[in-house]
Design an enzyme around this catalytic site. Structure first.
Site, short mmCIF file in Angstrom:
data_model
loop_
_atom_site.label_atom_id
_atom_site.label_comp_id
_atom_site.label_asym_id
_atom_site.label_seq_id
_atom_site.Cartn_x
_atom_site.Cartn_y
_atom_site.Cartn_z
N CYS A 1 39.62 47.83 45.89
CA CYS A 1 40.74 47.01 44.76
C CYS A 1 42.13 47.01 45.24
O CYS A 1 42.95 46.10 44.79
CB CYS A 1 40.51 47.34 43.32
SG CYS A 1 38.49 47.41 42.85
N HIS B 1 46.56 44.23 39.42
CA HIS B 1 44.96 44.17 39.86
C HIS B 1 44.40 43.94 38.07
O HIS B 1 44.91 44.60 37.46
CB HIS B 1 44.57 45.49 40.39
CG HIS B 1 43.19 45.53 40.41
ND1 HIS B 1 42.18 44.30 40.79
CD2 HIS B 1 42.42 46.60 40.10
CE1 HIS B 1 40.99 44.92 40.62
NE2 HIS B 1 40.91 46.21 40.52
N ASN C 1 36.72 41.71 37.11
CA ASN C 1 37.29 42.48 38.22
C ASN C 1 36.63 42.00 39.71
O ASN C 1 35.75 42.11 39.98
CB ASN C 1 37.04 43.98 38.08
CG ASN C 1 37.70 44.91 39.06
OD1 ASN C 1 38.12 44.59 40.12
ND2 ASN C 1 37.58 46.13 39.05
#
Ligand code: UT7
Length: 323
Positions: free
Chosen positions: A114, A250, A280
């Protein structure tokens, strides 16, 4: 004069299929209310059968090139941040390179889960500032739907597929924080935390594996580490939170995004939030948010942005850039 890596184009691509939370209620012991309340996610996109990460990346790259009024031949390098490449090798980046018709330069994948896009921005910045490249296409693209355990309600409701891309170009600045482009980067990892978030398969085990996460443990690290790295990056640029126009975080969980903004002393009206629509998307989430933030009219030329991310490794970091 100081050489800076300046954003000259941005674009994104999301697969057609939109999956609302309600779809999970039919296959798991979960509810739309739980998913919204605990993560802020309302829907996510899933790639079609046969649609791969390089397909999504190519679509996003074409949008960013069009925005920059460039063709692939004008680009020296492609960095594709992904943990879900089409094949073990060659890199998905070289597949994008071929699809774009780019016959020169070089292309490679970068894997920092990520945190992949902030690592890729840091790498592209280093290539440009050192004079090794003039224009770099930086892409974040993922098909996390391919590594979900559909029986694990604590993970499979959280992730989605998508891609975003930036064109970064060398430009001379005055060497101050008023310059456009990347002003500072701050990258970290700590492999002692690798068991908190990982995929239990890979080439050596002859399986693709599934994502495993101790969500509440990752959550605890996230807010603290994200606020700290964002503030360190700002400090390196000679700036503070009060100078920031937009946090572009993020997009893992709205509560992490809110907690980080609160720790930085910033209101949510200065944060670009897309988690409700994308879930996500790992390395794709920041370029997706940058592109959507621009389309919404939130991010404007000259705005000061701080992007931050954390994920498997743990790996985390932040980038300060003036749009
Ligand atoms: O991008 C990479 C970085 N990843 C992240 O940043 C993710 C970080 N973590 C998170 O976003 C959150 O920890 C989650 C959204 C994953 C979970 O939220 P939480 O508030 O930390 O919940 P929890 O894991 O502590 O679980 C609370 C309860 C548990 O039940 P018990 O043990 O209290 O009875 C879970 O079994 O919620 C249960 N639960 C669910 N219930 C309904 C877990 N998943 C679900 C679900 N539906 N989908």
């Amino acid at each position: 004069m100081t050489r800076r890596a300046v954003v000259t184009g941005v674009g994104h691509y999301l697969p057609e299929r939109v999956v609302p939370n309600a779809e999970f209620e039919t296959m798991l012991d979960t509810t739309d209310e739980w998913i919204r309340a605990r993560s802020g996610i309302e829907r996510r996109h899933f790639a079609a059968e046969g649609e791969t990460t390089s397909d999504l990346a190519t679509r996003a790259a074409l949008a960013a090139l069009a925005d920059a009024r460039l063709t692939a031949q004008d680009v020296d390098a492609i960095i594709l941040a992904t943990s879900t490449a089409d094949l073990t090798f060659p890199s998905a980046a070289t597949m994008v390179q071929a699809e774009l018709g780019m016959t020169g330069g070089f292309a490679f994948d970068l894997q920092a889960v990520c945190a992949g896009f902030v690592y890729a921005l840091g790498t592209a910045n280093a290539l440009i500032v050192s004079g090794q490249a003039h224009r770099v296409l930086v892409i974040g693209a993922e098909t996390f739907s391919r590594i979900m355990d559909w029986t694990d309600r604590s993970t499979c409701v959280l992730f989605g597929d998508g891609a975003g891309a930036l064109v970064l170009e060398a430009n001379e600045g005055g060497g101050t924080s008023a310059d456009r482009g990347i002003l500072a980067t701050d990258l970290h990892s700590d492999g002692r935390y690798r068991d908190l978030l990982y995929v239990d398969g890979g080439v050596s085990t002859q399986t693709t594996g599934h994502l495993r996460m101790q969500g509440n443990q990752v959550f605890r690290h996230a807010v603290e580490k994200l606020a700290a790295t964002a503030e360190t990056a700002l400090d390196k640029a000679g700036l503070g939170c009060a100078d920031v126009d937009w946090i572009v975080p993020h997009q893992a969980n709205i509560r992490i995004i809110q907690g980080t903004a609160r720790k930085m002393g910033m209101e949510m009206d200065r944060v670009v939030v897309t988690v409700q629509d994308h879930g996500n998307t790992s390395a794709a989430s920041i370029p997706l948010a940058l592109s959507v933030g621009k389309v919404r009219g939130q991010i404007k030329p000259g705005d000061l942005l701080v992007t931050e991310a954390i994920g498997g490794g743990l790996a985390w970091g932040a980038v300060v850039l003036r749009w």
